[in-house]
Scaffold this motif. Sequence first.
Motif, PDB file in Angstrom:
ATOM      1  N   TYR A 165     -12.871  18.954  46.696  1.00 48.30           N
ATOM      2  CA  TYR A 165     -12.423  20.380  47.165  1.00 48.30           C
ATOM      3  C   TYR A 165     -11.674  20.190  48.438  1.00 48.30           C
ATOM      4  N   TYR A 166     -11.965  19.529  49.277  1.00 49.92           N
ATOM      5  CA  TYR A 166     -11.764  19.387  50.679  1.00 49.92           C
ATOM      6  C   TYR A 166     -10.326  18.702  50.562  1.00 49.92           C
ATOM      7  N   ARG A 167     -10.434  17.605  49.920  1.00 51.91           N
ATOM      8  CA  ARG A 167      -9.173  16.809  49.601  1.00 51.91           C
ATOM      9  C   ARG A 167      -8.059  17.478  49.249  1.00 51.91           C
ATOM     10  N   LEU A 168      -8.357  18.221  48.163  1.00 49.56           N
ATOM     11  CA  LEU A 168      -7.427  19.213  47.430  1.00 49.56           C
ATOM     12  C   LEU A 168      -6.796  20.417  48.383  1.00 49.56           C
ATOM     13  N   LEU A 169      -7.669  20.814  49.429  1.00 48.24           N
ATOM     14  CA  LEU A 169      -7.222  21.888  50.395  1.00 48.24           C
ATOM     15  C   LEU A 169      -6.436  21.345  51.345  1.00 48.24           C
ATOM     16  N   ILE A 170      -6.635  20.046  51.942  1.00 53.23           N
ATOM     17  CA  ILE A 170      -5.817  19.666  52.760  1.00 53.23           C
ATOM     18  C   ILE A 170      -4.775  18.821  52.117  1.00 53.23           C
ATOM     19  N   GLY A 171      -4.405  18.731  51.104  1.00 51.45           N
ATOM     20  CA  GLY A 171      -3.285  17.874  50.265  1.00 51.45           C
ATOM     21  C   GLY A 171      -2.083  18.790  50.142  1.00 51.45           C
ATOM     22  N   GLU A 172      -0.972  18.196  49.513  1.00 54.85           N
ATOM     23  CA  GLU A 172       0.176  18.846  49.652  1.00 54.85           C
ATOM     24  C   GLU A 172       0.152  20.252  48.715  1.00 54.85           C
ATOM     25  N   GLN A 173      -0.688  20.451  47.967  1.00 48.92           N
ATOM     26  CA  GLN A 173      -0.822  21.622  47.397  1.00 48.92           C
ATOM     27  C   GLN A 173      -1.825  22.644  47.995  1.00 48.92           C
TER      28      GLN A 173
END
Length: 318
Positions: A190-198
């Motif tokens: 979840y953290y990786r998704l939140l800091i990713g391009e989306q």
Amino acid sequence: MAIEIINQLINQDALAKPSKRIANQCKELAALVTRHTDGKGNGFHKTAIDKLEFTRESSIPAALHGVYQPVFCIVVQGKKEALLGDETYRYGEAQYLAISVDLPLSGFVVEATPDKPYLAFKLNLDPRQLCDIITAQTKPSASKKENSVRGLFVSTTDAPLLDCALRLTRLLDTPQDIPILAPMIIREIYYRLLIGEQGEAVCQIATSGSNMQRIAEVIKLIRADFAKPMRVEKLAEKANMSPSSFHHHFKEVTSMSPLQYQKQLRLLEARRLMLAENSDAANAAYQVGYESPSQFSREYSRMFGAPPIRDIERLRTA
């Protein structure tokens, strides 16, 4: 000049390494998914980890139509298409699809063979866990005018995100570790998704009062009562928006109008009634809110590619 050429080669090598790393990660994840789905046939396969499933298709099946709930899905082998309204999303190896609100979709596997099946890692998203991570962030982003974003997006997976997927999948070989380690790894995903391009789209899933969350709440109301006539003004009031603003934001998030969304829900449920409960077309049409059988048949054919009776016979044969 020679130094510049050397620097360019170094930079090119640095750029090439991540893509090679990602390819190797996908290959390893594909091997794990293959092992955990081998001999179990095609389709969705639940795992010992709550919310984690694998998908395997060794041929190109008929389109899958349904309402998809919030999910994060990495393709590790093969290719697929998703149809949302009039929009087509294509994604393949090392790409991920994320859905942030309940959406009626058509899914098509477009590349799969018995020797090299379509394989995917699928994690159902929990907005409450996303909210916890957003709340825990010590540096909130600068306030700005919020734009509505699509409730479905496709992006390229990076190495840290794939590493999370690999570590989570490896836990299936050590089930005693799942209760402690799986929630930690899922939280990292979840953290990786939140800091990713989306990140903006992912953030809106769990941000109280965001346009996406308000539309998501209205979608729940539509799904609960889709057979009844729709009053857009009432739904706009529930979303705390004017009717014109509500219509705009609903279409931005779902790619369709509220009425089109309701129509797709009705047709999907009618198809389920005919296939699973042996209902005839006229009765199914009536149950989902249609008053005109001919209109139902036209709209059904437009969505599923064949009239109700022929479509259901095809599905039963398959």
